[in-house]
Design an enzyme around this catalytic site. Sequence first.
Site, PDB file in Angstrom:
ATOM      1  N   TYR A  48     -68.210 -11.445   3.244  1.00  0.00           N
ATOM      2  CA  TYR A  48     -67.914 -10.465   4.476  1.00  0.00           C
ATOM      3  C   TYR A  48     -66.461 -11.061   5.121  1.00  0.00           C
ATOM      4  O   TYR A  48     -65.929 -12.327   4.732  1.00  0.00           O
ATOM      5  CB  TYR A  48     -69.045 -10.965   5.720  1.00  0.00           C
ATOM      6  CG  TYR A  48     -69.346 -12.122   6.021  1.00  0.00           C
ATOM      7  CD1 TYR A  48     -68.565 -12.862   6.721  1.00  0.00           C
ATOM      8  CD2 TYR A  48     -70.693 -12.661   5.848  1.00  0.00           C
ATOM      9  CE1 TYR A  48     -68.962 -14.129   7.196  1.00  0.00           C
ATOM     10  CE2 TYR A  48     -70.987 -13.625   6.147  1.00  0.00           C
ATOM     11  CZ  TYR A  48     -70.338 -14.542   7.002  1.00  0.00           C
ATOM     12  OH  TYR A  48     -70.621 -15.885   7.632  1.00  0.00           O
ATOM     13  N   CYS A  49     -65.912 -10.049   5.654  1.00  0.00           N
ATOM     14  CA  CYS A  49     -64.449 -10.064   6.005  1.00  0.00           C
ATOM     15  C   CYS A  49     -63.590 -10.706   4.925  1.00  0.00           C
ATOM     16  O   CYS A  49     -62.872 -11.643   5.026  1.00  0.00           O
ATOM     17  CB  CYS A  49     -64.352 -11.060   7.212  1.00  0.00           C
ATOM     18  SG  CYS A  49     -62.476 -10.957   8.154  1.00  0.00           S
ATOM     19  N   PRO A  50     -63.422 -10.391   3.706  1.00  0.00           N
ATOM     20  CA  PRO A  50     -62.509 -10.372   2.530  1.00  0.00           C
ATOM     21  C   PRO A  50     -61.138 -10.502   2.929  1.00  0.00           C
ATOM     22  O   PRO A  50     -60.796  -9.563   3.730  1.00  0.00           O
ATOM     23  CB  PRO A  50     -63.073  -9.559   1.383  1.00  0.00           C
ATOM     24  CG  PRO A  50     -63.371  -8.311   2.170  1.00  0.00           C
ATOM     25  CD  PRO A  50     -64.040  -8.773   3.445  1.00  0.00           C
TER      26      PRO A  50
END
Length: 278
Positions: free
Chosen positions: A148-150
């Site tokens: 998540y949120c790369p």
Amino acid sequence: MTDSLDFLTTMNEFLVYDEVPSEYASHRFAPFALTDALIKEAGEKKQPILHFWTTKPHVILGMMDTKLPFLTEALENISAYGYPYLVRNSGGLAVISDEGVLNFSLIFPEEEERLSINEGYERMHQIIQTAFKDFSEDIDAYEIPDSYCPGDYDLSIEGKKIAGIAQRRLNGGIAIMIYLSVTGNQQKRSEIVKDLYTNGLKGQETKWHFPTVRPEVMTTLEKALSQSFTVLDVKERIKATFTNASIKLSDGSFPPSIQTSYMKGLEKMIKRNEKMLP
């Protein structure tokens, strides 16, 4: 990536904001409003600052997440997990914050030669690497696309993400901000964000890219290093990185300039969330 903390040689002292008074911590938007106030203070006073904070369990949405076509249904699902949610005042995508996640900002005035985005990220990478240099495992910096949120400077150990980094610039100040998953249930955190996108997209194509979150590509610092840690342990390691480099750390105060900026930032966060969330 440089192998030193040479950038610290021009900074003799950092003010530390850690256990802050309740008036700067009681509101759920408080850490974001205070971060902006500290960035402004760093720029105007030419004063480097360290800011540490944790929260109760929350889903912290990026502004892009509000573009999900089925946002209302997605947020109802998050509420069913028992997690409140909010929209932060910076870019990126959703992350989970709770008592096992350390948020840390390295804040300093802009230099005569403007710091590049990648140089800012490299500074944070080097600080975290140095804080855990007594372990044999490398802390790498590259994108973990199914996390998540790369981002380009995801921090990982043996291919599993432990942290994400972002930046924010205001009024001549810059903050390099990291969330570090120290301990806790990273599987659950990842599943909550995965469900956010499953329910928020329902298979629909959009012009925005949202990650296909795979919980197995993320972990905690203590699992990755096979050692128990508390958030306090990690804070002390980070602080030691500065003191070992002969940097003085002093407790930060709350002059009227910070108080005023904080209240303005809090009001902006309230209005942003009222506008962006159903």
